[in-house]
Scaffold this active site. Structure first.
Site, PDB file in Angstrom:
ATOM      1  N   CYS A   1       0.797  -1.232   0.000  1.00  0.00           N
ATOM      2  CA  CYS A   1       0.000   0.000   0.000  1.00  0.00           C
ATOM      3  C   CYS A   1       0.820   1.268   0.000  1.00  0.00           C
ATOM      4  O   CYS A   1       0.411   2.280  -0.551  1.00  0.00           O
ATOM      5  CB  CYS A   1      -0.882   0.076   1.230  1.00  0.00           C
ATOM      6  SG  CYS A   1      -2.036  -1.244   1.334  1.00  0.00           S
TER       7      CYS A   1
ATOM      8  N   LYS B   1       4.121   3.751  -4.351  1.00  0.00           N
ATOM      9  CA  LYS B   1       3.489   4.547  -5.388  1.00  0.00           C
ATOM     10  C   LYS B   1       2.976   3.631  -6.484  1.00  0.00           C
ATOM     11  O   LYS B   1       3.576   2.590  -6.743  1.00  0.00           O
ATOM     12  CB  LYS B   1       4.569   5.425  -6.025  1.00  0.00           C
ATOM     13  CG  LYS B   1       4.497   6.872  -5.649  1.00  0.00           C
ATOM     14  CD  LYS B   1       5.651   7.581  -6.322  1.00  0.00           C
ATOM     15  CE  LYS B   1       5.271   8.980  -6.654  1.00  0.00           C
ATOM     16  NZ  LYS B   1       6.403   9.860  -6.780  1.00  0.00           N
TER      17      LYS B   1
ATOM     18  N   THR C   1       3.499  16.379 -18.533  1.00  0.00           N
ATOM     19  CA  THR C   1       4.947  16.195 -18.665  1.00  0.00           C
ATOM     20  C   THR C   1       5.562  15.414 -17.505  1.00  0.00           C
ATOM     21  O   THR C   1       6.769  15.203 -17.475  1.00  0.00           O
ATOM     22  CB  THR C   1       5.656  17.571 -18.753  1.00  0.00           C
ATOM     23  OG1 THR C   1       5.212  18.379 -17.654  1.00  0.00           O
ATOM     24  CG2 THR C   1       5.321  18.273 -20.053  1.00  0.00           C
TER      25      THR C   1
ATOM     26  N   ASP D   1       6.004  16.308 -14.485  1.00  0.00           N
ATOM     27  CA  ASP D   1       6.883  17.150 -13.676  1.00  0.00           C
ATOM     28  C   ASP D   1       6.543  17.036 -12.194  1.00  0.00           C
ATOM     29  O   ASP D   1       5.553  16.411 -11.821  1.00  0.00           O
ATOM     30  CB  ASP D   1       6.777  18.610 -14.151  1.00  0.00           C
ATOM     31  CG  ASP D   1       7.974  18.992 -14.997  1.00  0.00           C
ATOM     32  OD1 ASP D   1       9.076  19.002 -14.420  1.00  0.00           O
ATOM     33  OD2 ASP D   1       7.813  19.232 -16.204  1.00  0.00           O
ATOM     34  N   ASP D   2       7.361  17.662 -11.353  1.00  0.00           N
ATOM     35  CA  ASP D   2       7.186  17.527  -9.909  1.00  0.00           C
ATOM     36  C   ASP D   2       5.971  18.277  -9.388  1.00  0.00           C
ATOM     37  O   ASP D   2       5.366  17.885  -8.408  1.00  0.00           O
ATOM     38  CB  ASP D   2       8.441  18.031  -9.192  1.00  0.00           C
ATOM     39  CG  ASP D   2       9.639  17.166  -9.520  1.00  0.00           C
ATOM     40  OD1 ASP D   2       9.597  15.982  -9.145  1.00  0.00           O
ATOM     41  OD2 ASP D   2      10.567  17.640 -10.171  1.00  0.00           O
TER      42      ASP D   2
ATOM     43  N   ASP E   1       1.425  15.407  -1.744  1.00  0.00           N
ATOM     44  CA  ASP E   1       2.079  14.122  -1.503  1.00  0.00           C
ATOM     45  C   ASP E   1       1.694  13.611  -0.125  1.00  0.00           C
ATOM     46  O   ASP E   1       1.718  14.373   0.839  1.00  0.00           O
ATOM     47  CB  ASP E   1       3.599  14.306  -1.556  1.00  0.00           C
ATOM     48  CG  ASP E   1       4.263  13.281  -2.443  1.00  0.00           C
ATOM     49  OD1 ASP E   1       3.856  12.108  -2.368  1.00  0.00           O
ATOM     50  OD2 ASP E   1       5.164  13.653  -3.200  1.00  0.00           O
TER      51      ASP E   1
ATOM     52  N   ASP F   1       8.835  19.028  -3.876  1.00  0.00           N
ATOM     53  CA  ASP F   1       8.465  19.237  -5.284  1.00  0.00           C
ATOM     54  C   ASP F   1       8.418  20.726  -5.645  1.00  0.00           C
ATOM     55  O   ASP F   1       8.671  21.088  -6.793  1.00  0.00           O
ATOM     56  CB  ASP F   1       7.115  18.578  -5.587  1.00  0.00           C
ATOM     57  CG  ASP F   1       7.253  17.075  -5.809  1.00  0.00           C
ATOM     58  OD1 ASP F   1       8.300  16.641  -6.314  1.00  0.00           O
ATOM     59  OD2 ASP F   1       6.305  16.341  -5.462  1.00  0.00           O
TER      60      ASP F   1
ATOM     61  N   GLY G   1      -6.527  21.710   6.924  1.00  0.00           N
ATOM     62  CA  GLY G   1      -6.291  20.354   6.444  1.00  0.00           C
ATOM     63  C   GLY G   1      -7.581  19.566   6.422  1.00  0.00           C
ATOM     64  O   GLY G   1      -8.675  20.119   6.599  1.00  0.00           O
TER      65      GLY G   1
ATOM     66  N   ASP H   1      13.249  15.961  -8.201  1.00  0.00           N
ATOM     67  CA  ASP H   1      13.703  15.340  -6.960  1.00  0.00           C
ATOM     68  C   ASP H   1      13.553  13.824  -7.068  1.00  0.00           C
ATOM     69  O   ASP H   1      12.747  13.317  -7.836  1.00  0.00           O
ATOM     70  CB  ASP H   1      12.980  15.910  -5.723  1.00  0.00           C
ATOM     71  CG  ASP H   1      11.474  15.713  -5.760  1.00  0.00           C
ATOM     72  OD1 ASP H   1      10.924  15.388  -6.826  1.00  0.00           O
ATOM     73  OD2 ASP H   1      10.846  15.902  -4.705  1.00  0.00           O
TER      74      ASP H   1
HETATM   75 CO    CO Z   1       9.036  15.077  -7.279  1.00  0.00          CO
HETATM   76 CO    CO Z   2       5.509  14.327  -5.497  1.00  0.00          CO
END
Ligand code: CO
Ligand code: CO
Length: 345
Positions: free
Chosen positions: A17, A20, A48, A50-51, A68, A91, A138, A226
């Site tokens: 789990c 990713k 693309t 990207d981060d 994340d 990121d 949050g 990253d």
């Molecule tokens: Co990243």
């Molecule tokens: Co990320």
């Protein structure tokens, strides 16, 4: 408040789990989405890989947005909170941005002591304070296993954001943290190593990529990303593809955390890392002398890893001299060439 004795990493109900979704699976899903309507304000979208996304607010400033979150990879709730927050902010730094605000994302089991949740959030708040980021709120849901992370918003000047796609042949490839967090946290979870053996990895995972991003900018960096769940080769592969270049990585120049290679030789390889290695085989060639454990470590799924960047060759000396020791290691690990794919020599 007492959270001692609870092993967060043992609460996970499913071995896979925390991993990713694989890069190829994810691409297949995204490919099914209708193409988004063209919007000139979207400077970097999801297409693309990207981060973070980049969205123009006006002709000078753009928003940088990323999210994340994941299941505990260490037992101490405060450390888990710090790692998840550092990872979420990363990121924004990878895109060249400055994070400003964050929202906590929390899943928490009904039957677990709320003191644990308080420690996780305290860890996240500690990192946010250090980064100068305001936590605005949050959202929390009940779940069988804890999860924590952040949605982060930052800003960047138009001329300052970068992406995966900006590497040029002749650039030099650099990395700012050693590899091994996936191997080491898996070894701890399986009780093969002690809490003390994880201290180095936790120190790296809680080091903000802010200082490394700044030094890279001062060294005229081109492409930056990253290193996280897809491992060094996975993120390097995306960078090579997005830039339309080939990469040559010098295995002996890549830094690893203590014990990483020995633990791989002892058979400690997380499932996500094994899957990564299979995926990476499609675009990576290894010279025959490259050790088997090193090959696996280059695919190890990292949490809160360092920045992988390309810089002009004239800036290498400046980068090595000027990267502050509390901002990372200045590892010069390879070169950018023309063509495609990665060769590890
Ligand atoms: Co990243
Ligand atoms: Co990320």
């Amino acid at each position: 408040m007492d959270t001692a004795g609870i092993r967060l990493t043992q609460l996970s109900t499913c071995a896979g789990c925390a991993a990713k979704l694989g890069a190829n699976e994810l691409r297949a899903v995204l490919a099914q989405l209708p193409a988004p309507p063209p919007d000139p304000k979207v400077l970097v979208g999801y297409e693309t890989g990207d981060d973070a996304g980049v969205y123009a607010l006006n002709d000078q400033i753009a928003l940088v947005q990323t999210v994340d979150f994941f299941t505990p990879i260490v037992d101490d709730p405060f450390d888990f909170g710090r790692i998840a927050a550092t990872n979420a902010l990363s990121d924004v730094y990878a895109m060249g941005g400055q994070p400003l605000t964050a929202l906590n994302i929390v899943a928490f089991p009904e039957d677990l002591d709320l003191a644990v949740l308080a420690r996780i959030l305290a860890g996240g708040a500690d990192v946010a304070r250090r980064a100068g980021v305001a936590i605005l709120g949050g959202h929390t849901i009940k779940d069988r296993e804890p999860k924590y992370g952040m949605a982060v918003t930052g800003i960047v000047e138009h001329h300052r954001y970068t992406s995966n796609g900006a590497a040029f042949p002749g650039n030099v490839l650099v990395l700012t943290k050693p590899l091994g967090t996936g191997i080491l946290t898996t070894a701890r979870k399986r009780d093969v190593i002690s809490d003390g053996d994880l201290t180095e990895a936790i120190a790296w995972m809680t080091m903000l990529n802010e200082g490394a991003a700044r030094t890279l900018w001062e060294c005229g960096r081109r492409a930056v990303t990253d290193v996280t769940g897809f491992g060094l080769l996975g993120h390097a592969g995306r960078l090579a593809e997005a830039s339309g270049v080939a990469l040559e990585i010098e295995a002996a120049a890549v830094p690893f955390m203590n014990r990483t290679l020995d633990l791989i030789r002892d058979g400690i390889v997380p499932g996500g890392t094994r899957n990564n290695a299979e995926t990476h085989a499609a675009f990576t060639t290894f010279a025959s002398g490259v050790d088997h454990a090193v090959r696996i470590a280059l695919s190890d799924a990292q949490t809160s890893g360092g920045l992988l960047a390309t810089i002009p060759d004239w800036a290498v000396e400046d980068f090595v001299t000027n990267l502050p020791s509390d901002a990372g290691v200045a590892a010069v690990i390879g070169r950018v060439g023309s063509g495609s794919g990665i060769s590890v020599v």
